[in-house]
Design a protein around this motif. Structure first.
Motif, PDB file in Angstrom:
ATOM      1  N   THR A  50      -0.732  -1.963  26.394  1.00 41.63           N
ATOM      2  CA  THR A  50      -1.263  -2.007  25.340  1.00 41.63           C
ATOM      3  C   THR A  50      -1.581  -0.395  24.954  1.00 41.63           C
ATOM      4  O   THR A  50      -1.779  -0.370  23.768  1.00 41.63           O
ATOM      5  N   LYS A  51      -1.908   0.071  26.329  1.00 42.31           N
ATOM      6  CA  LYS A  51      -2.104   1.885  25.750  1.00 42.31           C
ATOM      7  C   LYS A  51      -0.870   1.930  25.256  1.00 42.31           C
ATOM      8  O   LYS A  51      -1.312   3.184  23.734  1.00 42.31           O
ATOM      9  N   LYS A  52       0.395   2.169  25.484  1.00 48.05           N
ATOM     10  CA  LYS A  52       1.410   2.656  25.165  1.00 48.05           C
ATOM     11  C   LYS A  52       1.307   2.380  23.037  1.00 48.05           C
ATOM     12  O   LYS A  52       1.625   2.324  22.290  1.00 48.05           O
ATOM     13  N   MET A  53       1.224   1.002  22.857  1.00 45.74           N
ATOM     14  CA  MET A  53       0.809   0.008  21.693  1.00 45.74           C
ATOM     15  C   MET A  53      -0.239   0.863  21.044  1.00 45.74           C
ATOM     16  O   MET A  53      -0.418   1.124  19.560  1.00 45.74           O
ATOM     17  N   LEU A  54      -1.035   1.672  21.442  1.00 47.83           N
ATOM     18  CA  LEU A  54      -2.089   2.707  21.163  1.00 47.83           C
ATOM     19  C   LEU A  54      -1.584   4.016  20.237  1.00 47.83           C
ATOM     20  O   LEU A  54      -2.261   4.324  19.558  1.00 47.83           O
ATOM     21  N   ASP A  55      -0.767   4.165  21.646  1.00 50.07           N
ATOM     22  CA  ASP A  55      -0.322   5.992  20.718  1.00 50.07           C
ATOM     23  C   ASP A  55       0.580   5.872  20.255  1.00 50.07           C
ATOM     24  O   ASP A  55       0.554   6.810  19.026  1.00 50.07           O
ATOM     25  N   LYS A  56       1.600   4.272  20.250  1.00 52.85           N
ATOM     26  CA  LYS A  56       2.509   4.146  18.963  1.00 52.85           C
ATOM     27  C   LYS A  56       1.355   4.137  18.112  1.00 52.85           C
ATOM     28  O   LYS A  56       2.056   4.850  16.638  1.00 52.85           O
ATOM     29  N   ALA A  57       0.774   3.875  17.649  1.00 53.20           N
ATOM     30  CA  ALA A  57      -0.442   3.203  16.194  1.00 53.20           C
ATOM     31  C   ALA A  57      -1.304   4.226  16.324  1.00 53.20           C
ATOM     32  O   ALA A  57      -0.684   5.028  14.601  1.00 53.20           O
ATOM     33  N   LYS A  58      -1.122   5.588  16.923  1.00 49.56           N
ATOM     34  CA  LYS A  58      -1.592   6.945  16.685  1.00 49.56           C
ATOM     35  C   LYS A  58      -0.349   7.663  15.836  1.00 49.56           C
ATOM     36  O   LYS A  58      -1.059   8.453  14.764  1.00 49.56           O
ATOM     37  N   GLN A  59       0.761   7.721  16.250  1.00 54.44           N
ATOM     38  CA  GLN A  59       1.946   9.124  15.755  1.00 54.44           C
ATOM     39  C   GLN A  59       1.599   7.937  14.355  1.00 54.44           C
ATOM     40  O   GLN A  59       2.338   8.578  13.658  1.00 54.44           O
ATOM     41  N   ALA A  60       2.236   6.714  14.492  1.00 50.53           N
ATOM     42  CA  ALA A  60       2.393   5.838  12.939  1.00 50.53           C
ATOM     43  C   ALA A  60       1.036   6.387  11.638  1.00 50.53           C
ATOM     44  O   ALA A  60       1.593   6.964  10.907  1.00 50.53           O
ATOM     45  N   ALA A  61      -0.358   6.269  12.233  1.00 49.93           N
ATOM     46  CA  ALA A  61      -0.867   6.808  11.302  1.00 49.93           C
ATOM     47  C   ALA A  61      -0.772   8.340  10.992  1.00 49.93           C
ATOM     48  O   ALA A  61      -0.884   8.590   9.997  1.00 49.93           O
TER      49      ALA A  61
END
Length: 100
Positions: A50-61
């Motif tokens: 879950t935390k990894k997904m949120l980190d990747k989402a920040k990077q994508a944004a």
């Protein structure tokens, strides 16, 4: 000629405003997913990715890929909610696994 310049400026302002709105929407969705993740963690039921997904989402944004960012946030939110549901279910069901 002036009509095209003005129309171009209006179109550009809508694009910039749309990007800002998308950024605001992303931040709100990201924060909601992170809050849900923290709730699951407080129940000792945070899922691994879950935390990894949120980190990747920040990077994508940050790269401007809002579609991928929002998709990752949605998946992270769903995982966090599933973790909470799992913790609630296990808080009741554990008794059925205790030998008698």
């Amino acid at each position: 000629m002036k009509k095209y310049v003005i129309s171009g400026l209006l179109a550009l302002s809508f694009v910039v405003a749309g990007t800002s709105l998308a950024g605001d929407e992303f931040e709100a969705a990201w924060q909601a997913a992170d809050d849900k993740r923290k709730e699951a963690a407080s129940m000792k039921s945070e899922w691994r990715d879950t935390k990894k997904m949120l980190d990747k989402a920040k990077q994508a944004a940050e790269k401007g890929d809002m579609d991928a960012a929002m998709s990752l946030v949605a998946m992270a939110h769903e995982q966090a909610a599933d973790g909470i549901e799992q913790a609630e279910r296990e808080s009741v069901m554990w008794i059925t696994r205790v030998p008698r």
